[in-house]
Design a protein around this motif. Structure first.
Motif, PDB file in Angstrom:
ATOM      1  N   SER A   1      38.104  45.398  34.643  1.00 26.73           N
ATOM      2  CA  SER A   1      37.629  45.750  35.975  1.00 26.73           C
ATOM      3  C   SER A   1      37.011  47.145  35.987  1.00 26.73           C
ATOM      4  O   SER A   1      37.448  48.045  35.261  1.00 26.73           O
ATOM      5  CB  SER A   1      38.793  45.695  36.974  1.00 26.73           C
TER       6      SER A   1
ATOM      7  N   GLU B   1      34.634  40.504  40.314  1.00 24.85           N
ATOM      8  CA  GLU B   1      35.717  41.356  40.825  1.00 24.85           C
ATOM      9  C   GLU B   1      36.343  40.762  42.084  1.00 24.85           C
ATOM     10  O   GLU B   1      37.510  41.018  42.377  1.00 24.85           O
ATOM     11  CB  GLU B   1      35.194  42.761  41.147  1.00 24.85           C
TER      12      GLU B   1
ATOM     13  N   ILE C   1      36.856  44.220  45.951  1.00 26.22           N
ATOM     14  CA  ILE C   1      36.357  45.397  45.231  1.00 26.22           C
ATOM     15  C   ILE C   1      35.745  46.395  46.197  1.00 26.22           C
ATOM     16  O   ILE C   1      35.771  47.607  45.954  1.00 26.22           O
ATOM     17  CB  ILE C   1      35.317  44.994  44.153  1.00 26.22           C
TER      18      ILE C   1
END
Length: 399
Positions: free
Chosen positions: A3, A153, A157
């Motif tokens: 990430s 994501e 996010i």
């Protein structure tokens, strides 16, 4: 590829690898051995060479000292092969180790050990790990880089990047208010407030450039003083991206969602470098810190000004290419000289790369991925004197 949250970490300076990482390692070790009679922590390589200037021992002791006495051992003469930033934590009982852990601070506040463990063991989110492949996907799907980030994501996010952006803005605003001498003994005066005030006396280009310098200095000075900043991708390079985005916010009045999308794109480019090379100054020199920060900022700026994926990639490639070979040689092991100044100059260079790429059609000979590979090879070829050991370069010649 992990990430982009691992690229943007909110925490205290002055160093992600020398302060944030060791602090996190101490917390994990203390959680495993809370009943130790005492602790012994041995620092190796770059951590031992510049740990005092980076407050590595202070960060570790703040965690362990409330639980038991701490003995610090400095072994700058030993550089582990796994990574230069090595630490050996030992829980002592009856004068003998009752448990131990050898761990490495691998850049950007992240940790790893030789067993394959990484801090948090977060899953791989992205199926593509090179910019060439990601760009091809974006062009095939008609998507922007930030949409690729959102796809893998998830929608949450944006909440995370909103907190990151708030922390970046706050570090700039604090840095513009604070004045005085930075800690560490070099007698370095904070300059952000002065640069910001002086910029108001100029018009147009000079005012813009002066305020950009001020924003980068503000964050870097906050970092040097141990204040709260955001790694982007590291503490030592934390002033570049916030300065560029804050400047565009103040002069172009971009909506926050567009700034967050630019942050996502910047994080993606930083993530590609971290995955395929390194963002650790102790491993590849300052090209992996300020050079990567400049590339991230150039990509973000180019996107905000409407650049196509090929132009954004070109801006980032150019920004990183022209930092190849940049050494990490902090005077007295402090994240001050030349680190603070480098952030300001890199912020300006990011704008130059954006403008140059915007004039082009996005076609160029050397891809971002090739430059990342060249940076990795260059970093490994650079002698350890020039990789965050304060043994060469400016650190050697300035007394």
């Amino acid at each position: 590829m992990k990430s982009i949250k691992e690229i943007f970490r909110i925490g205290n300076g002055p160093s992600s690898s020398h302060t944030m990482g060791p602090k996190r390692a101490a917390e994990l070790f203390a959680g495993k051995y809370p009943e130790a009679e005492s602790y012994r922590v041995t620092l190796y390589g770059s951590l031992a060479a510049t740990g005092r200037g980076h407050m590595t021992d202070v960060a570790i002791q703040r965690v362990l000292q409330p639980k038991a006495p701490v003995e610090m051992v400095w072994r700058a003469d030993v550089t582990p092969s796994f990574h230069p930033n090595g630490m050996l934590f030992e829980a002592m009982r009856g004068g003998q180790p009752d448990g131990s852990w050898k761990v490495f601070s691998v850049g950007g506040g992240a940790l790893a050990d030789e067993s394959g463990w990484t801090d948090g063991d977060s899953p791989d989110l992205y199926p593509l790990t090179t910019l060439n492949d990601i760009q091809a996907w974006c062009e095939r799907e008609g998507c922007a880089f930030w949409e690729y980030v959102e796809k893998y994501e998830g929608a949450d996010i944006w909440d995370y990047l909103s907190r990151v952006w708030s922390a970046m803005c706050e570090s700039i605003e604090r840095g513009l208010q604070n004045e005085g001498v930075l800690p560490g003994g070099l007698g370095v005066q904070r300059k952000a407030a002065t640069y910001w005030v002086k910029s108001k006396g100029y018009t147009d280009a000079m005012r813009n450039r002066g305020s950009l310098y001020a924003y980068a200095l503000a964050v870097s000075e906050e970092n040097a003083a141990g204040g709260v900043i955001v790694t982007a991708p590291t503490c030592g390079s934390s002033g570049v991206l916030p300065a560029v985005l804050y400047h565009l916010k103040m002069t172009r009045n971009f909506m926050e969602i567009r700034l967050l999308r630019a942050l996502a794109t910047a994080g993606l480019f930083g993530n590609v470098v971290k995955t395929n090379a390194s963002i650790s100054g102790a491993e590849v020199g300052c090209q992996g810190e300020v050079g990567v920060a400049c590339a991230m900022a150039a990509a973000a700026a180019c996107q905000l000004f409407g650049g196509a994926p090929s132009q954004i990639e070109y801006a980032a490639e150019m920004a990183l290419e022209h930092h190849l070979g940049l050494t990490c040689d902090p005077v007295c092991g402090l994240v001050q000289v030349p680190c603070i100044e480098r952030n300001a100059i890199a912020a300006a260079r990011a704008f130059d790369a954006n403008i140059y790429a915007s004039f082009s059609d996005g076609k160029h000979r050397v891809s971002f991925d090739r430059v990342v590979e060249a940076m990795r090879e260059t970093g490994h070829d650079i002698p350890s004197l020039y990789k965050e050991t304060a043994g060469g370069g400016l650190a050697k010649h300035y007394k």
